[in-house]
Design an enzyme around this catalytic site. Structure first.
Site, short mmCIF file in Angstrom:
data_model
loop_
_atom_site.label_atom_id
_atom_site.label_comp_id
_atom_site.label_asym_id
_atom_site.label_seq_id
_atom_site.Cartn_x
_atom_site.Cartn_y
_atom_site.Cartn_z
N HIS A 169 -7.02 -6.07 2.04
CA HIS A 169 -5.78 -5.49 2.73
C HIS A 169 -5.22 -6.53 3.63
O HIS A 169 -6.12 -7.00 4.36
CB HIS A 169 -6.24 -4.23 3.55
CG HIS A 169 -6.97 -3.12 2.93
ND1 HIS A 169 -6.23 -1.81 2.73
CD2 HIS A 169 -8.00 -2.96 2.21
CE1 HIS A 169 -6.75 -1.07 2.07
NE2 HIS A 169 -7.96 -1.51 1.69
N ASN A 183 -12.87 -3.60 2.26
CA ASN A 183 -14.10 -2.49 2.17
C ASN A 183 -14.69 -2.72 1.02
O ASN A 183 -14.21 -3.08 0.00
CB ASN A 183 -13.21 -1.10 2.37
CG ASN A 183 -12.23 -0.97 3.65
OD1 ASN A 183 -12.87 -1.23 4.78
ND2 ASN A 183 -11.13 -0.49 3.41
N HIS A 199 -10.13 -5.53 -3.41
CA HIS A 199 -8.67 -5.73 -3.09
C HIS A 199 -9.01 -6.22 -1.48
O HIS A 199 -9.88 -5.89 -0.73
CB HIS A 199 -8.04 -4.32 -3.09
CG HIS A 199 -8.45 -3.27 -2.64
ND1 HIS A 199 -9.57 -2.51 -3.30
CD2 HIS A 199 -8.56 -2.54 -1.42
CE1 HIS A 199 -9.93 -1.52 -2.66
NE2 HIS A 199 -9.56 -1.46 -1.36
N ASP A 228 0.70 -1.18 0.08
CA ASP A 228 -0.09 0.06 0.02
C ASP A 228 0.91 1.11 -0.26
O ASP A 228 1.77 1.33 0.73
CB ASP A 228 -0.91 -0.01 1.21
CG ASP A 228 -2.14 1.01 1.21
OD1 ASP A 228 -3.23 0.41 0.80
OD2 ASP A 228 -1.86 2.09 1.26
N ILE A 229 0.33 1.98 -0.66
CA ILE A 229 1.15 3.49 -0.98
C ILE A 229 1.30 4.23 0.38
O ILE A 229 2.26 5.10 0.70
CB ILE A 229 0.77 4.36 -2.12
CG1 ILE A 229 1.68 5.25 -2.34
CG2 ILE A 229 -0.56 5.08 -1.65
CD1 ILE A 229 1.41 6.01 -3.96
N VAL A 267 -11.01 2.51 -3.66
CA VAL A 267 -10.88 2.20 -5.28
C VAL A 267 -11.70 0.95 -5.54
O VAL A 267 -11.66 -0.01 -4.91
CB VAL A 267 -9.31 1.53 -5.19
CG1 VAL A 267 -9.04 1.07 -6.50
CG2 VAL A 267 -8.40 2.71 -4.68
P1 5GP Z 1 -9.63 1.04 0.04
O1 5GP Z 1 -10.21 2.33 0.92
O2 5GP Z 1 -10.37 1.16 -1.32
O3 5GP Z 1 -10.21 -0.05 0.61
O4 5GP Z 1 -8.41 1.15 -0.11
C1 5GP Z 1 -7.62 1.74 -1.01
C2 5GP Z 1 -6.16 1.43 -0.68
O5 5GP Z 1 -5.24 1.75 -2.13
C3 5GP Z 1 -5.69 2.45 0.30
O6 5GP Z 1 -5.24 1.97 1.48
C4 5GP Z 1 -4.83 3.33 -0.33
O7 5GP Z 1 -3.58 3.90 0.52
C5 5GP Z 1 -4.13 2.26 -1.52
N1 5GP Z 1 -3.77 3.18 -2.82
C6 5GP Z 1 -4.45 4.26 -3.46
N2 5GP Z 1 -3.70 4.64 -4.35
C7 5GP Z 1 -2.50 3.92 -4.51
C8 5GP Z 1 -1.46 3.64 -5.33
O8 5GP Z 1 -1.38 4.31 -6.37
N3 5GP Z 1 -0.75 3.10 -5.12
C9 5GP Z 1 -0.56 2.06 -3.99
N4 5GP Z 1 0.15 1.24 -3.89
N5 5GP Z 1 -1.66 2.05 -2.98
C10 5GP Z 1 -2.48 3.00 -3.42
#
Ligand code: 5GP
Length: 118
Positions: free
Chosen positions: A106, A91, A104, A33-34, A100
């Site tokens: 986590h 999520n 996915h 994760d970024i 996103v």
């Molecule tokens: P969500 O809130 O959709 O469950 O999690 C999306 C995750 O994607 C977040 O933890 C966010 O930090 C990660 N994320 C968003 N954009 C990028 C990216 O460009 N690269 C990486 N490696 N992670 C990302």
């Protein structure tokens, strides 16, 4: 929710956006994760176009579903998460806080993860 082929994880899968890869096979990709929320924070995604866990569970092939879970098991071993445990979070949608719209999981670990929901 319909799948948006321009979402950021689709771009990562295409190689248009760089990432720190943790795992890849025919059906699965994983990367760090970024914005990590724990010492270990890896995102596991199917290569197929699925919006969330429900979409994946309903519409993915048995091979894709098996590969995904085998990849999770591989990663928890490789990342050293099995001894002290970890948290897996999927999520989904607005109430789930999904940012996103590509399914996915986590994988979070390396420290106690605290309360489940705040
Ligand atoms: P969500 O809130 O959709 O469950 O999690 C999306 C995750 O994607 C977040 O933890 C966010 O930090 C990660 N994320 C968003 N954009 C990028 C990216 O460009 N690269 C990486 N490696 N992670 C990302």
């Amino acid at each position: 929710m319909t799948y948006d082929p321009n979402n950021i994880f689709a771009k990562i899968l295409k190689g248009d956006i760089p990432c720190n890869k943790a795992y890849e096979d025919e059906h699965v990709f994983a990367f760090h994760d970024i914005a990590p929320q724990a010492p270990v924070h890896v995102l596991v995604i199917p290569k197929g176009q699925y919006v969330d866990l429900s979409d994946f569970s309903k519409n993915a092939s048995e091979q894709e579903i098996m590969a995904f879970h085998r990849a999770v098991a591989h990663l928890t071993t490789e990342l050293g998460l099995n001894n002290n445990g970890y948290r897996a979070i999927a999520n989904s949608g607005s109430n789930g806080g999904q940012e996103v719209p590509h399914y996915h999981l986590h994988l979070l670990g390396g420290r106690p993860m605290g309360v489940m929901v705040s």
